[in-house]
Write an enzyme that holds these catalytic residues in place. Structure first.
Site, PDB file in Angstrom:
ATOM      1  N   GLU A  18       0.858  -1.191   0.000  1.00  0.00           N
ATOM      2  CA  GLU A  18       0.000   0.000   0.000  1.00  0.00           C
ATOM      3  C   GLU A  18       0.892   1.238   0.000  1.00  0.00           C
ATOM      4  O   GLU A  18       1.847   1.315   0.781  1.00  0.00           O
ATOM      5  CB  GLU A  18      -0.874  -0.025   1.254  1.00  0.00           C
ATOM      6  CG  GLU A  18      -1.854   1.131   1.297  1.00  0.00           C
ATOM      7  CD  GLU A  18      -2.816   1.000   2.454  1.00  0.00           C
ATOM      8  OE1 GLU A  18      -3.574   0.011   2.502  1.00  0.00           O
ATOM      9  OE2 GLU A  18      -2.809   1.889   3.314  1.00  0.00           O
ATOM     10  N   HIS A  94      -8.191   3.505  -3.147  1.00  0.00           N
ATOM     11  CA  HIS A  94      -9.115   3.570  -2.020  1.00  0.00           C
ATOM     12  C   HIS A  94     -10.117   4.681  -2.333  1.00  0.00           C
ATOM     13  O   HIS A  94      -9.750   5.734  -2.841  1.00  0.00           O
ATOM     14  CB  HIS A  94      -8.364   3.881  -0.727  1.00  0.00           C
ATOM     15  CG  HIS A  94      -7.459   2.761  -0.308  1.00  0.00           C
ATOM     16  ND1 HIS A  94      -6.807   2.734   0.899  1.00  0.00           N
ATOM     17  CD2 HIS A  94      -7.112   1.613  -0.957  1.00  0.00           C
ATOM     18  CE1 HIS A  94      -6.106   1.615   0.998  1.00  0.00           C
ATOM     19  NE2 HIS A  94      -6.252   0.933  -0.130  1.00  0.00           N
ATOM     20  N   LYS A 199     -21.556  -5.339   5.178  1.00  0.00           N
ATOM     21  CA  LYS A 199     -20.835  -4.824   4.000  1.00  0.00           C
ATOM     22  C   LYS A 199     -20.635  -5.944   2.973  1.00  0.00           C
ATOM     23  O   LYS A 199     -20.741  -5.714   1.767  1.00  0.00           O
ATOM     24  CB  LYS A 199     -19.470  -4.240   4.412  1.00  0.00           C
ATOM     25  CG  LYS A 199     -19.563  -2.961   5.227  1.00  0.00           C
ATOM     26  CD  LYS A 199     -18.225  -2.214   5.335  1.00  0.00           C
ATOM     27  CE  LYS A 199     -17.306  -2.715   6.406  1.00  0.00           C
ATOM     28  NZ  LYS A 199     -16.163  -1.823   6.686  1.00  0.00           N
ATOM     29  N   GLN A 210      -7.063  -3.925   9.302  1.00  0.00           N
ATOM     30  CA  GLN A 210      -6.204  -2.942   9.960  1.00  0.00           C
ATOM     31  C   GLN A 210      -4.931  -3.659  10.411  1.00  0.00           C
ATOM     32  O   GLN A 210      -4.945  -4.885  10.613  1.00  0.00           O
ATOM     33  CB  GLN A 210      -6.958  -2.375  11.183  1.00  0.00           C
ATOM     34  CG  GLN A 210      -6.232  -1.311  11.952  1.00  0.00           C
ATOM     35  CD  GLN A 210      -5.864  -0.123  11.085  1.00  0.00           C
ATOM     36  OE1 GLN A 210      -4.884  -0.199  10.342  1.00  0.00           O
ATOM     37  NE2 GLN A 210      -6.640   0.937  11.148  1.00  0.00           N
ATOM     38  N   GLN A 246       6.861   5.325  17.236  1.00  0.00           N
ATOM     39  CA  GLN A 246       5.708   4.495  16.814  1.00  0.00           C
ATOM     40  C   GLN A 246       5.145   3.658  17.965  1.00  0.00           C
ATOM     41  O   GLN A 246       4.009   3.209  17.895  1.00  0.00           O
ATOM     42  CB  GLN A 246       6.129   3.591  15.658  1.00  0.00           C
ATOM     43  CG  GLN A 246       6.396   4.376  14.381  1.00  0.00           C
ATOM     44  CD  GLN A 246       7.031   3.538  13.288  1.00  0.00           C
ATOM     45  OE1 GLN A 246       7.577   2.460  13.556  1.00  0.00           O
ATOM     46  NE2 GLN A 246       6.967   4.028  12.065  1.00  0.00           N
TER      47      GLN A 246
HETATM   48  P1  FAD Z   1     -17.456   1.657   8.303  1.00  0.00           P
HETATM   49  O1  FAD Z   1     -17.483   0.258   7.834  1.00  0.00           O
HETATM   50  O2  FAD Z   1     -18.500   2.587   7.800  1.00  0.00           O
HETATM   51  O3  FAD Z   1     -17.472   1.639   9.885  1.00  0.00           O
HETATM   52  C1  FAD Z   1     -17.250   2.841  10.619  1.00  0.00           C
HETATM   53  C2  FAD Z   1     -17.824   2.686  12.021  1.00  0.00           C
HETATM   54  O4  FAD Z   1     -19.241   2.682  11.950  1.00  0.00           O
HETATM   55  C3  FAD Z   1     -17.454   1.385  12.727  1.00  0.00           C
HETATM   56  O5  FAD Z   1     -17.314   1.666  14.089  1.00  0.00           O
HETATM   57  C4  FAD Z   1     -18.638   0.472  12.477  1.00  0.00           C
HETATM   58  O6  FAD Z   1     -18.780  -0.481  13.505  1.00  0.00           O
HETATM   59  C5  FAD Z   1     -19.770   1.485  12.475  1.00  0.00           C
HETATM   60  N1  FAD Z   1     -20.893   1.147  11.606  1.00  0.00           N
HETATM   61  C6  FAD Z   1     -20.868   0.575  10.397  1.00  0.00           C
HETATM   62  N2  FAD Z   1     -22.101   0.491   9.884  1.00  0.00           N
HETATM   63  C7  FAD Z   1     -22.935   1.053  10.792  1.00  0.00           C
HETATM   64  C8  FAD Z   1     -24.340   1.277  10.856  1.00  0.00           C
HETATM   65  N3  FAD Z   1     -25.135   0.901   9.859  1.00  0.00           N
HETATM   66  N4  FAD Z   1     -24.852   1.900  11.955  1.00  0.00           N
HETATM   67  C9  FAD Z   1     -24.047   2.283  12.979  1.00  0.00           C
HETATM   68  N5  FAD Z   1     -22.710   2.081  12.982  1.00  0.00           N
HETATM   69  C10 FAD Z   1     -22.172   1.487  11.907  1.00  0.00           C
HETATM   70  N6  FAD Z   1      -8.940   6.119   5.506  1.00  0.00           N
HETATM   71  C11 FAD Z   1      -8.777   7.065   4.553  1.00  0.00           C
HETATM   72  O7  FAD Z   1      -9.193   8.209   4.752  1.00  0.00           O
HETATM   73  N7  FAD Z   1      -8.156   6.780   3.361  1.00  0.00           N
HETATM   74  C12 FAD Z   1      -7.674   5.545   3.078  1.00  0.00           C
HETATM   75  O8  FAD Z   1      -7.120   5.329   2.012  1.00  0.00           O
HETATM   76  C13 FAD Z   1      -7.830   4.508   4.058  1.00  0.00           C
HETATM   77  N8  FAD Z   1      -7.410   3.247   3.831  1.00  0.00           N
HETATM   78  C14 FAD Z   1      -7.644   2.256   4.761  1.00  0.00           C
HETATM   79  C15 FAD Z   1      -7.279   0.938   4.469  1.00  0.00           C
HETATM   80  C16 FAD Z   1      -7.503  -0.078   5.384  1.00  0.00           C
HETATM   81  C17 FAD Z   1      -7.115  -1.485   5.050  1.00  0.00           C
HETATM   82  C18 FAD Z   1      -8.100   0.232   6.642  1.00  0.00           C
HETATM   83  C19 FAD Z   1      -8.325  -0.850   7.655  1.00  0.00           C
HETATM   84  C20 FAD Z   1      -8.474   1.531   6.938  1.00  0.00           C
HETATM   85  C21 FAD Z   1      -8.255   2.564   6.010  1.00  0.00           C
HETATM   86  N9  FAD Z   1      -8.652   3.886   6.248  1.00  0.00           N
HETATM   87  C22 FAD Z   1      -8.482   4.861   5.289  1.00  0.00           C
HETATM   88  C23 FAD Z   1      -9.216   4.247   7.559  1.00  0.00           C
HETATM   89  C24 FAD Z   1     -10.753   4.108   7.594  1.00  0.00           C
HETATM   90  O9  FAD Z   1     -11.338   5.012   6.699  1.00  0.00           O
HETATM   91  C25 FAD Z   1     -11.184   4.382   9.036  1.00  0.00           C
HETATM   92  O10 FAD Z   1     -10.786   3.320   9.867  1.00  0.00           O
HETATM   93  C26 FAD Z   1     -12.638   4.737   9.262  1.00  0.00           C
HETATM   94  O11 FAD Z   1     -12.754   5.255  10.595  1.00  0.00           O
HETATM   95  C27 FAD Z   1     -13.622   3.595   9.139  1.00  0.00           C
HETATM   96  O12 FAD Z   1     -13.740   3.185   7.856  1.00  0.00           O
HETATM   97  P2  FAD Z   1     -14.613   1.886   7.474  1.00  0.00           P
HETATM   98  O13 FAD Z   1     -14.631   1.800   6.008  1.00  0.00           O
HETATM   99  O14 FAD Z   1     -14.172   0.724   8.253  1.00  0.00           O
HETATM  100  O15 FAD Z   1     -16.057   2.388   8.008  1.00  0.00           O
END
Ligand code: FAD
Length: 318
Positions: A18, A94, A199, A210, A246
């Site tokens: 990445e 992403h 999802k 993560q 870190q």
């Molecule tokens: P979601 O799946 O939407 O979840 C977010 C939160 O909401 C979680 O706590 C979940 O439990 C909760 N939730 C989900 N659905 C619901 C619902 N229907 N009702 C209530 N709560 C709900 N960030 C960036 O900005 N750019 C990047 O390029 C990037 N790359 C990443 C790559 C990886 C592999 C990972 C693990 C993370 C990355 N992130 C990135 C960080 C990520 O955007 C954050 O961790 C963010 O806070 C959550 O994203 P998510 O897609 O998991 O969100």
């Protein structure tokens, strides 16, 4: 090719990297300098992160501060196109909910489709620094699942404009994020898993985790996913610890735990930069070897621009 097609190769553990777009004003050279030395490991795909706008405060002559939103790391899509062109491998952009209306998302997906990009990692994105909590754009998505649904809809030929009939179908393979130690906002681990399953049910094809430092967390996570019917590939995300700072910053930024034996070994070497780095690298090598031995479909390394370290790890593992 779709990322999940690679994972079908029986008994094979792939490798992927990445990269982050360079800060605005930087060049593609930074990306190529990171990736060129890693191509010997034949990654079938490379992920490119997306960074939404951030608020910065600029001091005005009056002494007051002006709040301005700027994107410090633009270029995700262009970098993907360049990677595909230079290395003839797949690039996975992403795509986040933050800062995008549904129409922005649709248009971005059209661009990706026209560029021949077949894979997308669909994410919500984090809160902007001074917002405190994630705030969706007006007319944008609140959660990653809504983004997954939109992409899945376009794969079926559904566009926002309902007047479009027989819209051309995209064919995106959709990845989503998973958290072996729970997403920090979710009040409960099992609930977080239910949202993850939602999802997948909405059309996501694979999960990238993560970072984690204790493989048991990953194995338990996979078991729990399988127990609730999540049957897609789950790719472990790995990041070696190489710098003293870190020890505190990774848990603070990524909400991950560090195992006590790792902390103790790092602390023992905290006054010797090179020895400290070696401990972090060795830990990641052992993690990688075990994950590979136990059949992980792919090891996904967060390079963070540190090619030397990632190359050393990959040389030991692959
Ligand atoms: P979601 O799946 O939407 O979840 C977010 C939160 O909401 C979680 O706590 C979940 O439990 C909760 N939730 C989900 N659905 C619901 C619902 N229907 N009702 C209530 N709560 C709900 N960030 C960036 O900005 N750019 C990047 O390029 C990037 N790359 C990443 C790559 C990886 C592999 C990972 C693990 C993370 C990355 N992130 C990135 C960080 C990520 O955007 C954050 O961790 C963010 O806070 C959550 O994203 P998510 O897609 O998991 O969100």
């Amino acid at each position: 090719m779709k990322v999940t097609e690679y994972f079908k190769e029986e008994g094979k553990t792939h490798i992927s990297f990445e990269v982050l777009p360079p800060l605005k004003g930087g060049s593609m050279k930074a990306i190529f300098d990171t990736l060129d030395p890693l191509m010997e490991f034949k990654p079938p795909f490379v992920d490119v992160t997306y960074h939404r706008e951030e608020y910065i405060y600029k001091k005005r002559p009056s002494g007051y501060y002006e709040k301005t939103a700027i994107r410090k790391r633009p270029g995700t899509v262009g970098i993907c196109a360049s990677i595909m062109h230079r290395y003839k491998i797949d690039a996975v952009p992403h795509l986040i909910c933050g800062g995008f209306t549904k129409e922005d998302t649709e248009n971005a997906l059209i661009d990706l489709n026209f560029l021949g990009i077949q894979n997308v990692l669909a994410l919500r994105g984090d809160a902007r620094k001074f917002d405190g909590r994630f705030i969706a754009e007006d007319g944008g998505h609140e959660y990653a699942i809504d983004l997954v649904k939109q992409i899945d809809g376009m794969n079926k030929g559904n566009y926002l404009d309902t007047y479009i009939v027989d819209g051309s179908k995209t064919d995106f393979c959709i990845g989503v994020a998973g958290y072996p130690e729970k997403h920090f906002e979710c009040p409960n681990f099992d609930l977080d898993l239910e949202y993850l399953k939602a999802k997948i049910d909405a059309g996501a094809d694979y999960i990238v985790t993560q970072m984690f430092f204790d493989n048991e967390k990953y194995f338990q996570f996979v078991d729990k996913c399988r127990a609730i019917g999540i049957d897609v590939p789950i790719v472990p995300g790995l990041k070696p610890i190489t710098k003293k700072g870190q020890l505190r910053s990774l848990p603070r930024l990524f909400y991950v735990n560090l195992p006590l034996p790792l902390i103790k070994e790092l602390e023992k070497n905290k006054d010797d930069k090179e020895a400290f780095r070696e401990v972090g690298i060795e830990w990641c090598i052992q993690q990688s070897k075990e994950l590979k031995a136990k059949g992980a479909p792919c090891l996904h390394y967060y390079t963070m621009g540190d090619t030397k370290t990632i190359k050393k790890i990959c040389s030991e593992v692959f």
